[in-house]
Design an enzyme around this catalytic site. Structure first.
Site, short mmCIF file in Angstrom:
data_model
loop_
_atom_site.label_atom_id
_atom_site.label_comp_id
_atom_site.label_asym_id
_atom_site.label_seq_id
_atom_site.Cartn_x
_atom_site.Cartn_y
_atom_site.Cartn_z
N GLU A 60 34.21 3.36 -51.18
CA GLU A 60 34.75 3.67 -49.85
C GLU A 60 35.96 4.61 -49.88
OE1 GLU A 60 35.30 -0.01 -47.73
OE2 GLU A 60 33.14 -0.32 -47.58
N GLU A 104 26.61 -1.68 -50.03
CA GLU A 104 27.06 -2.86 -49.29
C GLU A 104 26.31 -2.88 -47.97
OE1 GLU A 104 31.27 -3.12 -48.68
OE2 GLU A 104 31.75 -2.47 -50.72
#
Length: 607
Positions: free
Chosen positions: A220, A339
């Protein structure tokens, strides 16, 4: 909505960043990494698993189309000690901690990863695992930013356990992306040096690891106080540096699969385009792209009235996966959703109603398969018990597992509410067949009788009053029984039969920090809550909507008989201004309640 999404994601990472170990936030890998990973049916350990050949492009290196050669030195030593690693693992005990110490846990209260945990993850049928690693407290804070050798040993230990369990393994630089890497624009020299030191150490440590080990450049990625163009350039610099370091280290790293994220790992078109440019410039066939997906944000956290998996929620999922497919998969670049899940799970798994949750996971698994995209489940410990090795929600696991290979039928609801004192009548539900055919209705292992217990007309299932009466029994409040709709394939669909009455609430006073409304749920369940001032404008946090966020702005406690309104709600409410709360229950009933805060004290009433 993206702004609200990232606020929540940042809150989640703020909770997790102080992890001192290779912590057990494993993502349990689903489906396959396109052309690289093939999910196979797990067989008993004494039976040699069937191997299926992997598809590959003509120019793709041969090792990407086959299982790994068993040449890893550490793995070879373990096989010499323990025999064939495909034998039953019951006798292979994980390394024990000293007896004088309690079982170690990470900073989030999760048990330390053990070999048994890894083996049990594999035993669930998964074939890949993503192990996030946070490096900040295990790297010197001054040049040359040396990585702690003992920590690298621990990372290698867990990676080797996963490889020995016949799993594909993904490791990365995880929470560091926002702990210190986010300041790259103003602290570039230090950030680059730290980043390069970590990947240099990892590349050296795993130079001869088998190709089933994958590297992800960073989790991220995000950068403080920059525009998108600057952020794209910074991420390109990191991804390019990562690629150069790993490839230059040689050995198995010369053609190891490297996984590169988009900015914020989301699939907005601009993010995809920027990563596509980076991948094109690297001109390397062994690169995969990664994004994350937590669903349509209002549904994912249950806000703004999005309590159901409706067409808008479905369209968001399709658009997200379609963009990734069109940008990468259609052009020969694998995509890993490293994810996925629902953001509301960070509060608790009941934020989204069970049946609506199951519809989301069923469709996500199906649509990812259609697009040749791999899904990996984000598990903060709320799904798979780390010590009992059991699923906390077996229904969810069953639905996810079915989605690996097929579709499952669902229905318009998984709940039938029958008023406690009302005459019991037939109840109809609409089946979502999803390409299946309806086979019948059962209670436990007993098949019910069509025409007597239920009828079926097209996609309309009607449960007869006589069967409902039997299930309701003495009609005390709550779930009295359930039936299962069985389809030609996939998971069955449970339908709970619930006895209820109109919920009621009572007047109360208390400090805003602990205020809770006394509630007699009477078998009903809370779906959502509205909050408005007298003029009709939304009250409380996220005042762009009157429907507040479940488990953040309000939280039911069915055992205690309360609905709590936490500080997060009151901090956004005007002092001395009455707020009208409307509680919406799954039965369709509502309750109106009034609250006023004054100087930290709350008065709640029915008028």
């Amino acid at each position: 909505m993206e702004r609200h999404h990232h606020q929540l994601r940042r809150h989640r990472h703020r909770q997790e960043h102080e992890l001192q170990r290779v912590h057990p936030h494993q993502r349990l890998g689903l489906l396959r990494l396109q052309r690289l990973l093939v999910r196979r049916q797990r067989r008993p350990r004494l039976v040699q698993p069937q191997r299926r050949r992997l598809h590959r492009r003509p120019d793709q290196p041969h090792h990407l189309a086959h299982r790994r050669p068993h040449h890893h030195p550490a793995a070879h030593r373990r096989r010499q000690r323990h025999g064939d690693r495909r034998r039953h693992a019951a006798g292979l005990e994980p390394r024990q901690l000293p007896r004088r110490r309690r079982r170690r846990r990470d900073r989030l209260g999760q048990p330390r990863i053990t070999q048994s945990l890894i083996q049990n993850v594999a035993a669930q049928g998964y074939n890949s695992i993503r192990i996030p690693v946070t490096w900040d407290n295990h790297q010197s804070k001054s040049a040359p930013y040396t990585v702690d050798t003992a920590y690298l040993d621990r990372v290698e230990e867990v990676v080797d356990w996963a490889l020995d369990a016949d799993l594909y393994v993904l490791i990365n630089i995880h929470h560091d992306s926002w702990i210190w890497m986010a300041d790259m624009n103003t602290n570039r020299t230090v950030v680059e040096a730290r980043y390069e030191s970590i990947w240099t150490a990892l590349a050296a440590r795993f130079r001869d690891a088998p190709p089933e080990l994958l590297f992800e450049s960073v989790n991220e990625p995000q950068f403080n106080n920059v525009d998108d163009a600057t952020a794209y350039a910074l991420l390109d610099d990191l991804n390019t540096s990562f690629h150069e370091i790993v490839r230059a280290s040689g050995g198995g790293n010369a053609d190891r699969v490297l996984v590169l994220p988009t900015l914020h790992t989301n699939a907005d078109q601009g993010r995809l385009d920027a990563l596509s440019d980076t991948i094109a410039a690297l001109d390397d066939p062994n690169i995969a792209a990664t994004i994350h997906y937590y669903g349509f944000w209002p549904f994912s956290v249950n806000i703004a009235g999005y309590t159901k998996f409706n067409d808008e929620v479905k369209a968001d999922l399709e658009g997200y996966f379609d963009r990734a497919y069109n940008e990468f998969v259609a052009n020969g670049i694998p995509v890993l959703i490293g994810e996925y899940g629902l953001l509301g799970f960070d509060a608790h798994t009941g934020t989204v109603e069970q049946g609506e949750k199951l519809k989301f996971f069923e469709y996500a698994g199906y649509y990812a398969r259609q697009k040749n995209i791999t899904l990996q489940l984000w598990d903060n410990g709320q799904h798979f018990d780390r010590t009992a090795f059991q699923w906390k929600d077996p229904e969810l696991y069953t639905m996810m597992k079915a989605a690996w290979t097929t579709r499952s039928g669902t229905a318009s609801s998984d709940q039938v509410y029958v008023a406690r004192t009302a005459t019991v009548a037939d109840v109809s539900l609409t089946l979502n067949l999803n390409g299946t055919t309806f086979q019948g209705l059962r209670v436990g292992t007993t098949n019910l009788v069509q025409g007597t217990d239920y009828t079926i007309s097209g996609s309309t299932l009607t449960i007869k009053a006589s069967r409902l009466t039997t299930l309701l029994g003495d009609r005390s409040y709550g779930v009295r029984g359930s039936v299962q709709a069985v389809f030609s394939q996939g998971a069955p669909w449970r339908i709970s039969v619930i006895s209820y009455d109109q919920p009621t609430m009572s007047a109360a006073t208390g400090a805003s920090a602990t205020f809770a409304i006394p509630t007699q749920f009477k078998g009903d369940q809370l779906a959502t809550m509205e909050a408005k001032y007298a003029d009709g404008t939304p009250a409380g946090p996220q005042n762009w909507t009157s429907y507040k966020e479940f488990a953040r702005a309000f939280s039911p406690d069915y055992t205690a008989g309360t609905v709590a309104l936490p500080t997060a709600f009151w901090s956004e409410v005007n002092d001395n201004q009455k707020v009208t709360l409307t509680f919406h229950f799954w039965s369709g009933k509502t309750v109106t309640y009034y609250v006023t805060e004054s100087g930290g004290n709350v008065t709640g009433s029915l008028t």
